[in-house]
Scaffold this active site. Structure first.
Site, PDB file in Angstrom:
ATOM      1  N   CYS A 384      25.088  16.680  10.989  1.00  0.00           N
ATOM      2  CA  CYS A 384      25.396  18.111  10.926  1.00  0.00           C
ATOM      3  C   CYS A 384      26.888  18.329  10.648  1.00  0.00           C
ATOM      4  O   CYS A 384      27.322  18.094   9.527  1.00  0.00           O
ATOM      5  CB  CYS A 384      24.900  18.823  12.176  1.00  0.00           C
ATOM      6  SG  CYS A 384      24.505  20.554  11.843  1.00  0.00           S
ATOM      7  N   HIS A 511      19.365  17.284  12.321  1.00  0.00           N
ATOM      8  CA  HIS A 511      19.574  16.490  13.545  1.00  0.00           C
ATOM      9  C   HIS A 511      18.430  15.488  13.739  1.00  0.00           C
ATOM     10  O   HIS A 511      17.436  15.827  14.378  1.00  0.00           O
ATOM     11  CB  HIS A 511      19.629  17.416  14.759  1.00  0.00           C
ATOM     12  CG  HIS A 511      20.835  18.274  14.808  1.00  0.00           C
ATOM     13  ND1 HIS A 511      21.940  17.962  15.562  1.00  0.00           N
ATOM     14  CD2 HIS A 511      21.117  19.447  14.185  1.00  0.00           C
ATOM     15  CE1 HIS A 511      22.856  18.905  15.401  1.00  0.00           C
ATOM     16  NE2 HIS A 511      22.385  19.813  14.576  1.00  0.00           N
ATOM     17  N   GLU A 513      18.295  13.093  15.685  1.00  0.00           N
ATOM     18  CA  GLU A 513      18.198  12.690  17.105  1.00  0.00           C
ATOM     19  C   GLU A 513      17.136  13.462  17.880  1.00  0.00           C
ATOM     20  O   GLU A 513      16.637  12.981  18.886  1.00  0.00           O
ATOM     21  CB  GLU A 513      19.568  12.795  17.786  1.00  0.00           C
ATOM     22  CG  GLU A 513      20.113  14.194  18.051  1.00  0.00           C
ATOM     23  CD  GLU A 513      20.873  14.804  16.875  1.00  0.00           C
ATOM     24  OE1 GLU A 513      20.657  14.362  15.727  1.00  0.00           O
ATOM     25  OE2 GLU A 513      21.669  15.736  17.112  1.00  0.00           O
TER      26      GLU A 513
HETATM   27  N1  GLN Z   1      29.343  24.159  12.903  1.00  0.00           N
HETATM   28  C1  GLN Z   1      28.521  23.709  11.848  1.00  0.00           C
HETATM   29  C2  GLN Z   1      27.615  24.807  11.315  1.00  0.00           C
HETATM   30  O1  GLN Z   1      27.360  25.787  11.967  1.00  0.00           O
HETATM   31  C3  GLN Z   1      27.715  22.478  12.261  1.00  0.00           C
HETATM   32  C4  GLN Z   1      26.762  22.729  13.385  1.00  0.00           C
HETATM   33  C5  GLN Z   1      26.266  21.467  14.059  1.00  0.00           C
HETATM   34  O2  GLN Z   1      26.894  20.417  13.965  1.00  0.00           O
HETATM   35  N2  GLN Z   1      25.156  21.559  14.778  1.00  0.00           N
HETATM   36  O3  GLN Z   1      27.112  24.696  10.222  1.00  0.00           O
END
Ligand code: GLN
Length: 538
Positions: A384, A511, A513
């Site tokens: 992410c 994600h 995970e």
């Molecule tokens: N802050 C980033 C976004 O909103 C990544 C979010 C995250 O890592 N879950 O796109």
């Protein structure tokens, strides 16, 4: 089975006793006997969901397939059971009140005074029975967050009391988890806190059916007898839960103590099937007998609190086991990484993971870590925000776009290689408004990720973010060697980037995970750990 049975898990004496793990372990044992089981968590705080909580407050926010931002215990439930959870599996006081107040505004209470009892308690009871009424489950385990006696858990405890009465004996039971502390000065285990906590529960009209006692030392038969006598439970229903070296041992410890047998007896359910824990035992066998060891650097800004990266740490345990590798995770604070110290801090790492996150704090350190991994050909996984940092690093250091950034941190950057999605521009509420839950992704042929996912072309993964790879820079970045290897075909959004000239360099917007379980370790983590081992053995 005709009627769904309910198990309520309450906690006493103190928080952090591991109700979630006990609930998940019991569910595992029941599932291993063929009972379709699910677990639900009721959280007494007033936030509508934990999505708006800082990870320091409450640990990681776990995301389900249907895009619910939930308590991290749901992660344990999925990892143990290998069964999906949903919005219905996590309810907070905020959500209960929100829904009751909305009903009041619609005039659904027909002029009545709206009160905690019956309106709030009815709403709670409805939410508890939602999963049971779906017809999908034989047994629903409901974990009540907090500790009995807390002001905020009172409506939940009252709802449990009413439900026990309505559902009747053998259809619903209460398991109370308490602490039996050891006083080293006296050299003794003490039962008094448990007695008090059971008494508090009784003041609310609830009699515990089973006591699970957390302890650092073996509880003797004599003490079990004493607990049974004073706490009004059968001797066989006093279950010891001794500290374990891994949470994955807890189902087996609970089985030894007979938690599953006594539960089935109380619920009047047949206990004639030997639990099938073959896969679980195989996993434990691998986990406990690694042949090699790798060290992975986890670069994040919430590293002081292990719970902030719970699912990532557990994914490494699953992926380590199948590789028969012990994965040592070294937490590295991204805020403290500089050009000068990066080589020193990364020394000895076999793999580098740049973690998810929000906001500006620590991003420059994350970018340094990506650069180090890329230039030194160390296996790299960016998740992410970690993927977004990999794109920024590539734009800055390979394409030479010096001030490239994400508009999250630098709204006026001349090179917004990560930018906000069009539909997000008008969003002002922070809660529940990100790109959430499961989204499809197409894997390009001949890419590393396609190999990682065993040749698949279509996958689906869970998301939680607002910003995206900016397609205006896609051509430029691809020509410079950063391949967009996973795309959402409907939206054209880039989900995965990789560097084909690097042994293992992958950034994922989603994600992985959240989907790793004991039975199904996530392929990306499995392959990343393997690559780290290969890097070490070069
Ligand atoms: N802050 C980033 C976004 O909103 C990544 C979010 C995250 O890592 N879950 O796109």
């Amino acid at each position: 089975m005709s009627q769904t049975k309910y198990i309520f898990v309450t906690g006493g004496v103190t928080s952090s006793l591991g109700k979630g793990i006990i609930a998940a372990s019991l569910a595992k044992l029941l599932q291993a006997r063929g009972y379709k089981t699910t677990i639900q968590k009721l959280d007494p705080y007033i936030n509508v969901d934990p999505g708006t909580l800082n990870p320091y407050e409450h640990g990681e926010c776990y995301v389900t397939e249907d895009g619910a931002e939930t308590d991290l215990d749901l992660g344990h439930y999925e990892r143990f059971l290998n069964v999906r959870t949903s919005q219905a599996n996590n309810v907070t006081t905020g959500r209960i009140y929100q829904s009751v107040i909305e009903k009041e505004r619609r005039g659904e209470f027909l002029g009545k005074t709206v009160q905690v009892v019956p309106h709030i308690t009815n709403e709670i009871k409805e939410r508890i029975q939602l999963l049971g009424k779906s017809g999908e489950y034989d047994i629903v385990i409901t974990e009540i967050g907090g500790t009995v006696g807390d002001i905020e858990s009172l409506p939940y405890i009252e709802s449990v009391r009413q439900l026990l009465w309505e559902l009747g004996d053998n259809n619903a039971i209460v398991i109370h988890l308490t602490l039996v502390p050891y006083l080293s000065a006296a050299g003794e285990l003490k039962t008094k806190p448990t007695q008090h906590s059971v008494k508090t529960l009784m003041e609310s009209g609830i009699k515990a059916d089973i006591l699970v006692c957390r302890t650092e030392h073996e509880i003797s038969d004599e003490i079990k007898g004493k607990l049974a006598l004073f706490c009004n439970v059968k001797r066989e229903a006093v279950i010891q839960s001794i500290d374990a070296s891994t949470i994955y041992d807890v189902p087996l410890l609970m089985q030894e103590e007979g938690l599953d047998t006594v539960t089935l007896k109380k619920l009047d359910l047949p206990d004639n099937v030997v639990p099938d824990l073959t896969k679980w035992n195989q996993f434990l066998q691998w986990h406990k007998n690694p042949k090699n060891e790798v060290t992975i650097g986890l670069i994040g800004k919430y590293v002081e609190l292990q719970d902030s990266y719970k699912s990532i740490l557990e994914s490494f345990i699953h992926a380590g086991a199948v590789n028969q590798v012990k994965v040592k995770v070294k937490s590295i604070h991204s805020e403290h990484l500089t050009v000068k110290n990066v080589a020193g801090k990364m020394a000895g790492l076999d793999g580098i993971l740049v973690a998810p996150g929000f906001g500006e704090r620590g991003i420059e350190g994350k970018i340094k870590a990506v650069q180090f991994a890329r230039e030194n050909k160390i296996p790299f996984l960016g998740i992410c925000l970690g993927m977004q940092m990999a794109v920024i690093e590539y734009a800055r250091n390979v394409l030479g776009l010096a001030d490239a950034c994400s508009t999250e941190m630098k709204p006026n950057t001349p090179y917004p290689v990560i930018s906000i999605m069009e539909e997000q521009k008008s969003v002002t509420d922070k809660g529940g408004t990100m790109r959430l839950g499961a989204w499809d992704c197409h894997l390009e042929d001949g890419t590393l990720v396609q190999k990682v996912y065993n040749g698949a072309s279509e996958i689906s993964e869970r998301h939680r973010h607002r910003y995206e790879f900016n397609n205006e820079f896609k051509k430029q970045l691809e020509e410079a060697g950063l391949k967009a290897s996973g795309i959402n075909k409907k939206t054209g959004l880039v989900e995965i980037v990789e560097v084909p000239t690097h042994p293992w360099f992958v950034g994922v917007q989603y994600h992985p995970e959240y989907k790793s379980t004991v039975d199904n370790p996530h392929p990306l983590f499995v392959s990343f750990v393997k690559a780290a081992l290969e890097h070490q053995q070069q």
